[in-house]
Design a protein around this motif. Sequence first.
Motif, PDB file in Angstrom:
ATOM      1  N   GLU A  13      22.128  49.858 -84.313  1.00  0.00           N
ATOM      2  CA  GLU A  13      20.873  50.589 -84.424  1.00  0.00           C
ATOM      3  C   GLU A  13      21.137  52.030 -84.008  1.00  0.00           C
ATOM      4  O   GLU A  13      21.725  52.289 -82.955  1.00  0.00           O
ATOM      5  CB  GLU A  13      19.807  49.979 -83.516  1.00  0.00           C
ATOM      6  N   MET A  14      20.719  52.977 -84.846  1.00  0.00           N
ATOM      7  CA  MET A  14      20.850  54.381 -84.482  1.00  0.00           C
ATOM      8  C   MET A  14      19.552  54.835 -83.826  1.00  0.00           C
ATOM      9  O   MET A  14      18.478  54.665 -84.403  1.00  0.00           O
ATOM     10  CB  MET A  14      21.123  55.242 -85.717  1.00  0.00           C
ATOM     11  N   VAL A  15      19.679  55.381 -82.633  1.00  0.00           N
ATOM     12  CA  VAL A  15      18.521  55.897 -81.913  1.00  0.00           C
ATOM     13  C   VAL A  15      18.656  57.415 -81.890  1.00  0.00           C
ATOM     14  O   VAL A  15      19.606  57.957 -81.328  1.00  0.00           O
ATOM     15  CB  VAL A  15      18.468  55.347 -80.473  1.00  0.00           C
ATOM     16  N   VAL A  16      17.744  58.090 -82.583  1.00  0.00           N
ATOM     17  CA  VAL A  16      17.852  59.541 -82.757  1.00  0.00           C
ATOM     18  C   VAL A  16      16.723  60.233 -81.983  1.00  0.00           C
ATOM     19  O   VAL A  16      15.549  60.034 -82.280  1.00  0.00           O
ATOM     20  CB  VAL A  16      17.799  59.919 -84.254  1.00  0.00           C
ATOM     21  N   HIS A  17      17.110  61.002 -80.977  1.00  0.00           N
ATOM     22  CA  HIS A  17      16.142  61.744 -80.164  1.00  0.00           C
ATOM     23  C   HIS A  17      15.795  63.029 -80.906  1.00  0.00           C
ATOM     24  O   HIS A  17      16.665  63.865 -81.155  1.00  0.00           O
ATOM     25  CB  HIS A  17      16.730  62.056 -78.783  1.00  0.00           C
ATOM     26  N   LEU A  18      14.515  63.160 -81.254  1.00  0.00           N
ATOM     27  CA  LEU A  18      14.085  64.228 -82.154  1.00  0.00           C
ATOM     28  C   LEU A  18      13.485  65.407 -81.378  1.00  0.00           C
ATOM     29  O   LEU A  18      12.627  65.218 -80.507  1.00  0.00           O
ATOM     30  CB  LEU A  18      13.053  63.651 -83.132  1.00  0.00           C
ATOM     31  N   PHE A  19      13.941  66.595 -81.721  1.00  0.00           N
ATOM     32  CA  PHE A  19      13.464  67.828 -81.090  1.00  0.00           C
ATOM     33  C   PHE A  19      12.989  68.780 -82.174  1.00  0.00           C
ATOM     34  O   PHE A  19      13.482  68.754 -83.299  1.00  0.00           O
ATOM     35  CB  PHE A  19      14.590  68.505 -80.303  1.00  0.00           C
TER      36      PHE A  19
END
Length: 195
Positions: free
Chosen positions: A89-95
């Motif tokens: 699972e890719m967990v992408v922290h979005l800014f």
Amino acid sequence: NYTSSREKEYSLVVVTDSEKQRILLGEKHRGFGTGMYNSFGGKLEREESATASACRELEEETGIVSPLSIMEESHVGTLRFTFEDSETEMVVHLFRVNVTISASGNDKSGGPALQSGGRTFPIAIKSDTIRGCDEITPFWVDNWSAIPFDNMFADDSLWLPALLSGSDFIRLDGWFHFQAGGQNINSISHWYMDI
Ligand code: 6OG
């Protein structure tokens, strides 16, 4: 840890110039999504926070320097990507970071604009601040309505317009399930967004 061995964490920084309704995208030359356009970011390094990764990747890939405190305020949510043919699972922290181009800029010295807050008060940069690296070439898309979604990951067309048209304090969390991994990722079979 059973869960974290299957999770890969990333940062992703959307760069806008909201005064001119422009968005900065990058053409990827290697890594995941080569040949496609995306915002800026990458894998979190060992023990690195999502915010620190966002700052490091943004500077590496665009030359834009954002202090940690500004990036902290610019965190808008988390995107999760799963793939039919992969356990990961890719967990992408979005800014989301907003910039304005000024004659003097202050990205190196840390002037007042840098201290007054992330999304509401943009980071002032000089026009020659932006430069790419061997991995990615940044370019401005001059209108938010002309984003080249055909050459971007399929999830972007689902969440990016909402992010751009939302308020400065938007929160955006999403989950997107792709039918196939690798380069052939243009098929999202399930998705969910909380805005
Ligand atoms: P490197 O592996 O090159 O970092 N990323 C995605 N971004 C979007 N919009 N959609 C996806 O759909 C993505 N998968 C990965 C995370 C990869 C960069 O690309 C982002 C990182 O910022 C599957 O270091």
